[in-house]
Design an enzyme around this catalytic site. Structure first.
Site, PDB file in Angstrom:
ATOM      1  N   CYS A  94       0.875  -1.291   0.002  1.00 31.83           N
ATOM      2  CA  CYS A  94      -0.003   0.044  -0.097  1.00 31.83           C
ATOM      3  C   CYS A  94       0.832   1.351  -0.097  1.00 31.83           C
ATOM      4  O   CYS A  94       1.518   1.431   0.831  1.00 31.83           O
ATOM      5  CB  CYS A  94      -0.868  -0.130   1.024  1.00 31.83           C
ATOM      6  SG  CYS A  94      -1.594   1.502   1.759  1.00 31.83           S
TER       7      CYS A  94
ATOM      8  N   CYS B 186       0.217   3.886   2.859  1.00 35.67           N
ATOM      9  CA  CYS B 186       0.663   3.487   4.054  1.00 35.67           C
ATOM     10  C   CYS B 186       2.170   4.032   4.209  1.00 35.67           C
ATOM     11  O   CYS B 186       2.732   4.459   5.216  1.00 35.67           O
ATOM     12  CB  CYS B 186       0.585   1.900   4.143  1.00 35.67           C
ATOM     13  SG  CYS B 186      -1.114   1.547   4.079  1.00 35.67           S
TER      14      CYS B 186
END
Ligand SMILES: Cc1cc2nc3c(=O)[nH]c(=O)nc-3n(C[C@H](O)[C@H](O)[C@H](O)COP(=O)(O)OP(=O)(O)OC[C@H]3O[C@@H](n4cnc5c(N)ncnc54)[C@H](O)[C@@H]3O)c2cc1C
Lengths: 289, 102
Positions: free
Chosen positions: B31, B34
């Protein structure tokens, strides 16, 4: 990581003029956007009010702009910027291709995308998402709809299908769809997202689908999503006369800041934004010295 | 303060029974957003002595993600006295994260 002085998002008149001005001021820049320039430049009919180019068509404007860029040795990084995150005295920039760092950012990303669907914002993070590659693995064995606004999103649907139990794909364009087997392609338009604590249904023009997640994958994201914490004013990025936003080091110019929507206004604001970014960089350097 | 890796095995001790508020970052290696949020969460952990920072890798700990209804990452959840008191989804500016802890 290489640190640019100014990262510019958008290859319409706003971003291009910002890039040209910043380059003249000897700043190290990176310019993101389509290498063929903004569609609004390419596809314009007849423009009668752009200084120095009377009766220009889109192709003329595109050529004039591209010639100017190549004369100044400005390259375009043909990538879509997906997230710009203020880190304090610099910005971390994520694009479709890579990660970058820049001390300042100029947003010339054009008009803010249209309205969201009823329920979309309510259920954001509770079944509504904008990033299939981020969240696909949280939907193992679940039922998911992907609403794709361009054929590029078909790859996202394929990725999702590796995890989800069932994937519906709603193309919001007319082209033929190529997705992997098992994905159900549905030519209906979404109307709203409904549920309780979490998403339960996608209502469309033709039907209603029971599901756990809906992914809206649009061509461009809203400025507030692009830059977390960015202050908006009635759908546009809030700026002052020097094109400053509420985030130090982040500037905006062109259609993204509001009406009137005009080429020369966009270019003019791009010029102001670049000069403001230059002053900000000078102040930053003085503060560090 | 060092970041604690949270798993189902240590969740009760490290989070629920913590005497300080815990900022838990649900993330995953695939991700991109993230990765942007993570250093800022670490920074907050270093700057605020009266809190603790924990990280849950949702790929390795799907049970914890399910338990707290994490459906998008990054998600931040603040636990105080054994309870989830605040939550935010997506990348947030640093001051908004600090405000979650107030
Ligand atoms: C039909 C029509 C006719 C018009 N006629 C005139 C006219 O006669 N005279 C006039 O002055 N104006 C006219 N306009 C308005 C003019 O087109 C706009 O005001 C002008 O293009 C705005 O420039 P901009 O640089 O702000 O944005 P845009 O030209 O919209 O450029 C923004 C660019 O940023 C890119 N972008 C967005 N998000 C990202 C991202 N996340 N990452 C990378 N790139 C991104 C977009 O793809 C786009 O290329 C007309 C507009 C239309 C639609």
């Amino acid at each position: 990581m290489e640190r640019y002085d100014i990262a510019i998002v958008g290859t319409g008149p706003a971003g291009l003029e910002a890039a040209i001005t910043a380059k003249i001021r000897n700043k190290k820049i990176i310019l993101f956007g389509s290498a063929a320039l903004s569609e609004k430049v390419q596809k314009a009919h007849l423009i009668k009010n752009y200084l120095g180019l009377p009766e220009a068509g889109g192709a003329d404007l595109q050529k004039a702009f591209l010639d100017h860029l190549s004369q100044m040795e400005i390259a375009i990084t043909d990538e879509k910027v997906t997230l710009i995150y203020p880190m304090g005295d610099y910005f971390s920039i994520q694009s479709s291709g890579d990660m970058y760092e820049a001390s300042t950012v100029i947003l010339g990303a054009g008009m803010v995308p249209g309205k969201t669907y009823p329920g979309e914002e309510t259920y954001l993070g509770r079944g509504v998402s904008y990033c299939a590659t981020c969240d696909a693995p949280l939907y193992r064995e679940k039922t998911v709809a992907i609403v794709g606004f361009t054929p590029k999103e078909e790859a996202e649907a394929d990725f999702m299908a590796e995890y989800a139990g069932k994937v519906y794909y709603f193309p919001m364009y007319k082209d033929e769809v190529h997705v992997r087997e098992g994905i159900e392609v549905i030519r209906e338009k979404p109307v709203s997202v409904e549920g309780g604590m979490k998403v339960e249904k996608l209502i469309t023009t033709g039907s209603a689908y029971d599901l756990d997640g809906v992914f809206f994958l649009r061509e461009s994201v809203s400025p507030g999503q692009l830059v977390p914490g960015l202050e908006m004013d009635e759908g546009h990025v809030k700026v002052d006369r020097s094109m400053k936003t509420n985030i130090p080091g982040c500037f905006a110019c062109g259609d993204i800041t509001g009406q009137p929507y005009q080429y020369i206004k966009a270019a003019g604001e791009g010029n102001v934004a670049a000069l403001s970014a230059v002053s900000y960089l000078d102040a930053l350097r003085r503060a560090k010295a | 303060m060092a970041v604690t890796v949270i798993t189902e095995a240590n969740f009760e001790n490290e989070v629920l029974k913590s005497d300080k508020p815990v900022l838990v970052d649900f993330w995953a290696s695939w991700c991109g957003p993230c990765k942007m949020l993570s250093p800022v969460v670490d920074q907050i952990g270093e700057e605020m002595a009266d809190i603790k920072v924990g990280k849950v890798n949702v790929d390795e700990e799907p049970g914890l993600a399910r338990q707290f209804n994490v459906m998008s990452i990054p998600t931040l959840i603040v636990f105080k006295d054994g309870k989830a008191v605040n939550m935010s989804v997506g990348v947030q500016p640093k001051d908004a994260i600090v405000a979650l802890l107030k």
